[in-house]
Design an enzyme around this catalytic site. Structure first.
Site, PDB file in Angstrom:
ATOM      1  N   ARG A  11       0.753  -1.182   0.075  1.00 16.15           N
ATOM      2  CA  ARG A  11      -0.164   0.077  -0.082  1.00 16.15           C
ATOM      3  C   ARG A  11       0.763   1.368  -0.019  1.00 16.15           C
ATOM      4  O   ARG A  11       0.347   2.416  -0.109  1.00 16.15           O
ATOM      5  CB  ARG A  11      -0.860   0.041   1.179  1.00 16.15           C
ATOM      6  CG  ARG A  11      -2.050  -1.100   0.820  1.00 16.15           C
ATOM      7  CD  ARG A  11      -2.856  -1.182   2.271  1.00 16.15           C
ATOM      8  NE  ARG A  11      -3.694  -0.036   2.293  1.00 16.15           N
ATOM      9  CZ  ARG A  11      -4.508   0.429   3.310  1.00 16.15           C
ATOM     10  NH1 ARG A  11      -4.281  -0.041   4.473  1.00 16.15           N
ATOM     11  NH2 ARG A  11      -5.094   1.396   3.104  1.00 16.15           N
ATOM     12  N   CYS A  12       2.264   1.065   0.081  1.00 20.52           N
ATOM     13  CA  CYS A  12       2.931   2.384   0.187  1.00 20.52           C
ATOM     14  C   CYS A  12       3.795   2.485  -1.194  1.00 20.52           C
ATOM     15  O   CYS A  12       4.359   1.586  -1.757  1.00 20.52           O
ATOM     16  CB  CYS A  12       4.239   1.873   1.225  1.00 20.52           C
ATOM     17  SG  CYS A  12       5.476   3.066   1.262  1.00 20.52           S
ATOM     18  N   SER A  13       3.449   3.680  -1.629  1.00 14.90           N
ATOM     19  CA  SER A  13       4.130   4.011  -2.964  1.00 14.90           C
ATOM     20  C   SER A  13       5.641   4.045  -3.078  1.00 14.90           C
ATOM     21  O   SER A  13       6.237   3.502  -3.960  1.00 14.90           O
ATOM     22  CB  SER A  13       3.709   5.319  -3.463  1.00 14.90           C
ATOM     23  OG  SER A  13       4.179   6.329  -2.589  1.00 14.90           O
TER      24      SER A  13
END
Length: 118
Positions: A11-13
């Site tokens: 979920r972390c870019s």
């Protein structure tokens, strides 16, 4: 067995960008979803032994950190960092890349390419 391990949050870019760097470099990595498979105290200690960043840098200072009522005083020492991250794995900074006896936090994103090239 992979030469590189990445502690990853899909979920972390920034974590996804690190995965992209690995793909671009044609490096197969062991991907550890640390939210599904949290590190225990021993594994966190091993990681800190390899980490080139300060132990306190491994803890995210975000809204969840504040919501838990944590302060800088709660993550000053290695032991405190291990205790906080064992109890709240969501606070682990990401991505973290491990290669050989070294580990880095992949922030800013440019650190990942340099680390992989070494």
């Amino acid at each position: 067995m992979s030469d590189v391990t990445i502690l990853h949050n899909s979920r972390c870019s920034t974590s996804r960008a690190a995965m992209g760097r690995l793909d671009e470099a044609h490096i197969e990595a062991e991907v550890v979803d640390y939210l599904r498979h949290p590190l225990d105290a021993v594994a966190l200690g091993d990681l800190l032994d390899k980490l080139e960043d300060a132990p306190t840098d491994l803890v995210r200072r975000d809204a969840y950190f504040a919501e838990l009522g944590l302060t800088e005083a709660d993550v000053e020492t290695r032991e405190q960092v291990v205790a906080v991250l064992t109890e709240h794995p969501r606070l682990l900074q990401r991505p973290v890349l491990v290669k050989g006896g070294r580990a880095i936090i992949g922030r800013p994103k440019e650190r990942v390419a340099a680390f992989l090239a070494e």
